[in-house]
Design a protein around this motif. Sequence first.
Motif, PDB file in Angstrom:
ATOM      1  N   SER A 197       0.835  -1.200   0.000  1.00 53.30           N
ATOM      2  CA  SER A 197       0.000   0.000   0.000  1.00 53.30           C
ATOM      3  C   SER A 197       0.872   1.253   0.000  1.00 53.30           C
ATOM      4  N   VAL A 198       0.393   2.284  -0.675  1.00 50.39           N
ATOM      5  CA  VAL A 198       1.092   3.560  -0.745  1.00 50.39           C
ATOM      6  C   VAL A 198       0.545   4.473   0.346  1.00 50.39           C
ATOM      7  N   ASP A 199       1.446   5.094   1.114  1.00 52.54           N
ATOM      8  CA  ASP A 199       1.041   6.013   2.174  1.00 52.54           C
ATOM      9  C   ASP A 199       0.597   7.334   1.548  1.00 52.54           C
ATOM     10  N   GLN A 246      -8.638   4.304   2.478  1.00 51.75           N
ATOM     11  CA  GLN A 246      -9.117   4.926   1.248  1.00 51.75           C
ATOM     12  C   GLN A 246      -8.806   6.416   1.306  1.00 51.75           C
ATOM     13  N   ALA A 247      -8.035   6.913   0.357  1.00 53.05           N
ATOM     14  CA  ALA A 247      -7.649   8.326   0.371  1.00 53.05           C
ATOM     15  C   ALA A 247      -7.740   8.904  -1.035  1.00 53.05           C
ATOM     16  N   PHE A 248      -7.960  10.200  -1.091  1.00 60.02           N
ATOM     17  CA  PHE A 248      -7.978  10.956  -2.342  1.00 60.02           C
ATOM     18  C   PHE A 248      -7.106  12.180  -2.137  1.00 60.02           C
ATOM     19  N   ILE A 249      -6.046  12.296  -2.936  1.00 66.44           N
ATOM     20  CA  ILE A 249      -5.101  13.389  -2.789  1.00 66.44           C
ATOM     21  C   ILE A 249      -4.871  14.042  -4.140  1.00 66.44           C
ATOM     22  N   ILE A 306      -8.323  17.978 -10.343  1.00 67.61           N
ATOM     23  CA  ILE A 306      -7.513  17.325 -11.370  1.00 67.61           C
ATOM     24  C   ILE A 306      -6.109  17.125 -10.820  1.00 67.61           C
ATOM     25  N   ARG A 307      -5.249  16.414 -11.563  1.00 65.34           N
ATOM     26  CA  ARG A 307      -3.915  16.026 -11.087  1.00 65.34           C
ATOM     27  C   ARG A 307      -4.042  15.400  -9.704  1.00 65.34           C
ATOM     28  N   CYS A 308      -4.753  14.303  -9.653  1.00 68.91           N
ATOM     29  CA  CYS A 308      -5.151  13.716  -8.376  1.00 68.91           C
ATOM     30  C   CYS A 308      -4.969  12.206  -8.414  1.00 68.91           C
ATOM     31  N   ALA A 309      -5.070  11.600  -7.233  1.00 72.51           N
ATOM     32  CA  ALA A 309      -4.909  10.156  -7.113  1.00 72.51           C
ATOM     33  C   ALA A 309      -5.858   9.619  -6.063  1.00 72.51           C
ATOM     34  N   ARG A 310      -6.465   8.502  -6.379  1.00 76.99           N
ATOM     35  CA  ARG A 310      -7.261   7.756  -5.405  1.00 76.99           C
ATOM     36  C   ARG A 310      -6.439   6.560  -4.957  1.00 76.99           C
ATOM     37  N   ILE A 311      -6.237   6.421  -3.660  1.00 80.24           N
ATOM     38  CA  ILE A 311      -5.322   5.422  -3.117  1.00 80.24           C
ATOM     39  C   ILE A 311      -6.108   4.436  -2.265  1.00 80.24           C
TER      40      ILE A 311
END
Length: 438
Positions: A209-211, A237-240, A392-397
């Motif tokens: 998993s990615v922190d 579950q994270a959104f950054i 935008i320019r985002c990631a769901r982890i």
Amino acid sequence: MLTQTPLRQQLLALRHSPCDGFIRLRNTFAVHSFPGWLRAQSLYPRIYWHGRGPDRPEYATLGCIETLTDPAEIRRRDEQMPTRGDSPRYFGGQAFDPAAPGWPGFGPCRFVLPRVELVRRGQSVQLCLNLWLRPDNREAELAAALAALEQLRPEQPLPSLDPVDYRRRDRPGRRTWRALVERVTAPDRLARTPKVVLSRRSRLYTETSVDPWRMLAGWAGREPDCFHFGFEFTPGQAFIGCSPERLYRREGRRLQTEALAGTVRRTGDEETDAALAASLLADHKNGHENHLVQTDILARLAPLADRLQRGEPRVIPLRLLQHLKRDIGARLKAPVRDWQLLAALHPTPAVGGTPRPAALAFLQAHEPYRRGWYAGACGLLSRDTAELAVAIRCARIGPGAVDLFAGAGIVAGSTAAAEWAELDHKLASVLTLLREGG
């Protein structure tokens, strides 16, 4: 902790005070990294927000007093906001399509009034404890606030992100992307829908998993001229993201927004980048795309504003990209509220297309995945100030996977190969971070 003692004393004093309504207790605080402080905590939700520019306040929040989960609740709370004293600040976001179910754990809309806020303005940092006291909840609210205060943990060092090994799968793939671009640029469709923003989800499958907080800190360091945000409503579950695009900023009745559309790469060579910027300003296809966005935003703001101002096109440089931008200013009519601005401006033609109904109908019918909070709106809402970025320019982890997203405005003159390359350019910064760490 000694740093929390003054807040505990203020909280205990409220037991003997007749005050009610929204109350924010404050004390000065020492902390180095807001993401590092968040990562050390056990309370959820954990939220991070830093507006674009070094002069903007930085926030990290924990816990929840109230959650707004649909636009109707935003309207209700907007209209019931206290007119005096401290203003509650709600942090959260809204999906690209608020009528769709949204991602599990995020939903179509989620704005949180936090229990705890860490706020940095310039060199000053304050730890804040929020309460909303009513006659029927006084003892329970005081107990909940004290429990949250006692759960706070000291900041821990935030290690840099380790390199990540991954397998990548794009959706849509190249063949489907080509077919979608050809469908959008067919003359009969262009006559009805001159712009549709197609997008791609790149899923990275990882062994570990990615922190999210280590990733966000590394990413924000590479993209200092962006909005930085992170939402972890529940563990795992994270959104950054690090977005260059503002949806709007409202201070009282003064509003700022922008048309951000049109992209070229940036090489790091001053002479080459100046030539690329000049070509972007002169390019008909990119200029047309940006003009469509500006025209649509101005038309949507017109019923809500007494006065509108439009800026000239200019090029905004980021680390690896340059964007074409036109600033838009407005003086809002009284009493225009944030729920009206959200309904009018989101989603903008920069992430959806124009005209909005036709462009969104095309995406609902043909885009092969659901965007969720990608290309949604996220930030903070309060009585005096509101600021929202376009996500935008985002990631769901999540466990074992990171989803990255990129979009491109398809207009007359667009080609599938060039737009696919633009998607890759938009992911280059974060992919380099993941491969190399940092």
